[in-house]
Design an enzyme around this catalytic site. Structure first.
Site, PDB file in Angstrom:
ATOM      1  N   PHE A 116       1.998   8.506   2.159  1.00 39.14           N
ATOM      2  CA  PHE A 116       2.792   8.210   0.975  1.00 39.14           C
ATOM      3  C   PHE A 116       2.019   7.403  -0.059  1.00 39.14           C
ATOM      4  CE2 PHE A 116       3.405   4.125   2.984  1.00 39.14           C
ATOM      5  CZ  PHE A 116       3.725   3.238   1.959  1.00 39.14           C
ATOM      6  N   LYS A 117       0.948   6.738   0.364  1.00 36.45           N
ATOM      7  CA  LYS A 117       0.166   5.944  -0.578  1.00 36.45           C
ATOM      8  C   LYS A 117      -0.421   6.801  -1.701  1.00 36.45           C
ATOM      9  CE  LYS A 117       0.781   2.287   2.012  1.00 36.45           C
ATOM     10  NZ  LYS A 117      -0.237   1.518   2.698  1.00 36.45           N
ATOM     11  N   ASP A 118      -0.609   8.094  -1.440  1.00 35.04           N
ATOM     12  CA  ASP A 118      -1.122   8.972  -2.491  1.00 35.04           C
ATOM     13  C   ASP A 118      -0.196   9.010  -3.705  1.00 35.04           C
ATOM     14  OD1 ASP A 118      -3.447   9.895  -1.122  1.00 35.04           O
ATOM     15  OD2 ASP A 118      -2.227  11.310   0.013  1.00 35.04           O
TER      16      ASP A 118
END
Length: 475
Positions: free
Chosen positions: A119-121
């Protein structure tokens, strides 16, 4: 829109200035002077927008020092199906964050379809494009210093690799990430990427980043910037998918939803808190921790008691092996009525390794008013939850999302959609999936065999001065 420090001793700044700066000069974190309120008419107009168009409508409320046309182009370039191409379970990649129905009023929101399967993307890809734009416009360069417990590092490096005028120095705890996570970071051969494995825990790496960032002379001389969730732009970008999840899970804007969020450093759920303050109809924010339950302890008792690194558990959901939630300061700033004097007093205790207790203060009641509940999940829980999700719903979960689902099932509200924020694809945690299900998780073809690639990493003691020397020799 101006930004202020949670500790009150920094001059208000514009967005592009805090984008490059990270921590405020007084050691605090930046937040907007006030949160924009979204009207019912605006919510109605936003329902049905593409992800990029929704992101633009939200971000332009916070960013007024980038021309509208440029901001729209940056966002449009960031959120495309070509970048978020790893959708699964028959999902539509064009949605960027597809919603998967598990059961009646129970969903997962896919946030890990980007290049590093985490999810950091969702925020880091935008951050990379914003950095490049602002640096080129100003004719400047930057050296990014960050710490990762697993996914932030690879997301940052994939977002910044090859960018003009940017170098990345990423600290990670030696041997504490999965083999896949290590390979994603250490196998990058780009000349502007430097990996440092710190002999210790994530909190040791994070403490080094904060110490370097608090050295004003070093920070200025070597143009040190931040991509961890202390950087406001990270949190800002994450606000968008709360709105997107709400629209996908509801039919009208008369409904409410709840979100369950696996949390280590408090950045992801802090974005949900801000979305709620903006007016998004969120009935409940359920925070999920693993065995490192500092945040769960606070929301149950009012006591925030960061652990020493030797007390931090090594778990099978390693990205949450954090005992000092650096982003938590933003929430506490709101919780205490945005009084920086109180925050300074509380974090003076934290910096001394002490706890603080808000349970007997008038501020404690606002925890419930802000919609927060919490729970924890241990190794046996996540193994059982992975098996349960596969058997009941036919969905394979990574261990962090399993922690989220376990807590979500404990805190559902009748008739209210509960959305579990997915954090990563199971392929990043093969050992745990194999233990739970006795099989290998599927892996995108473009990431097959990544562990066999040559790796570049410097192993160092958790020494602030040694890290400074490493940086100085390479910039």
């Amino acid at each position: 829109m101006r930004y202020i420090s949670t500790r009150g001793h920094a001059a208000p700044q514009a967005f592009c200035d805090i984008l490059l700066g990270g921590l405020a000069p007084d050691g605090g974190l930046y937040l907007p002077e006030s949160y924009p309120r979204i009207s019912r008419a605006e919510l109605d107009a936003w329902r049905g927008l593409s992800y990029a168009d929704l992101a633009y409508e939200i971000l332009r409320r916070f960013i007024d020092d980038i021309p509208s046309a440029d901001l729209k182009a940056i966002i449009a370039r960031t959120y495309t199906a070509d970048v978020y191409c790893h959708a699964r379970n028959g999902s539509d990649a064009a949605r960027i964050t597809p919603l998967t129905r598990l059961d009646e009023n129970l969903y997962t929101l896919e946030l890990s379809n980007g290049p590093t399967l985490a999810f950091k993307d969702m925020a880091m890809q935008l951050l990379g494009n914003l950095f490049e734009y602002v640096l080129e416009r100003r004719g400047e360069s930057i050296n990014i210093l960050g710490a990762t417990s697993g996914d932030t590092g690879s997301a940052a490096e994939y977002a910044m690799r090859g960018k003009h005028n940017v170098k990345v120095f990423m600290l990670s705890p030696e041997g504490r990430m999965s083999a896949f996570q290590r390979a994603q970071m250490y196998s990058l051969a780009d000349a502007n990427i430097f990996n440092i494995a710190v002999s210790g825990m994530f909190d040791d790496a994070q403490d080094i980043v904060k110490a370097v960032s608090n050295d004003a002379d070093f920070k200025a001389r070597y143009k040190i910037g931040a991509v961890n969730s202390i950087n406001w732009a990270r949190v800002l970008a994450q606000i968008v998918y709360y709105f997107q999840g709400y629209f996908l899970a509801t039919q009208t804007n008369d409904e409410q939803v709840a979100f369950a969020v696996p949390s280590g450093n408090f950045g992801n759920i802090c974005a949900g808190h801000i979305a709620r303050r903006m007016g998004l109809p969120i009935a409940r924010l359920a925070l999920a921790t693993n065995e490192n339950d500092v945040l769960d302890e606070f929301f149950r008792s009012g006591v925030y008691r960061p652990r020493a690194s030797v007390e931090t558990h090594v778990t099978s959901s390693p990205s949450m092996d954090i005992s000092k939630a650096s982003n938590f300061e933003r929430f506490v700033f709101d919780l205490v009525g945005r009084d920086p004097a109180i925050v300074r007093e509380l974090w003076a205790r934290v910096d001394q390794g002490l706890a603080f207790d808000l349970s007997a203060t008038p501020h404690w009641a606002d925890v419930a008013r802000f919609g927060f509940v919490s729970g924890k999940s241990a190794h046996g829980d996540r193994i059982n939850t992975i098996r349960f999700a596969q058997g009941r719903y036919g969905v394979m979960l990574d261990p962090h999302t399993a922690d989220g689902l376990k807590v979500a099932l404990e805190h559902r509200l009748p008739g209210v959609p509960m959305i579990v924020l997915e954090t990563a694809q199971p392929a990043k945690f093969e050992d745990t999936i194999r233990e739970a299900l006795g099989s290998e998780p599927p892996r995108p073809a473009d990431l097959a065999g990544i562990e066999q690639l040559p790796q570049r990493v410097a192993v160092m003691a958790p020494d602030v001065e040694a890290v400074k020397r490493f940086i100085a020799e390479r910039v």
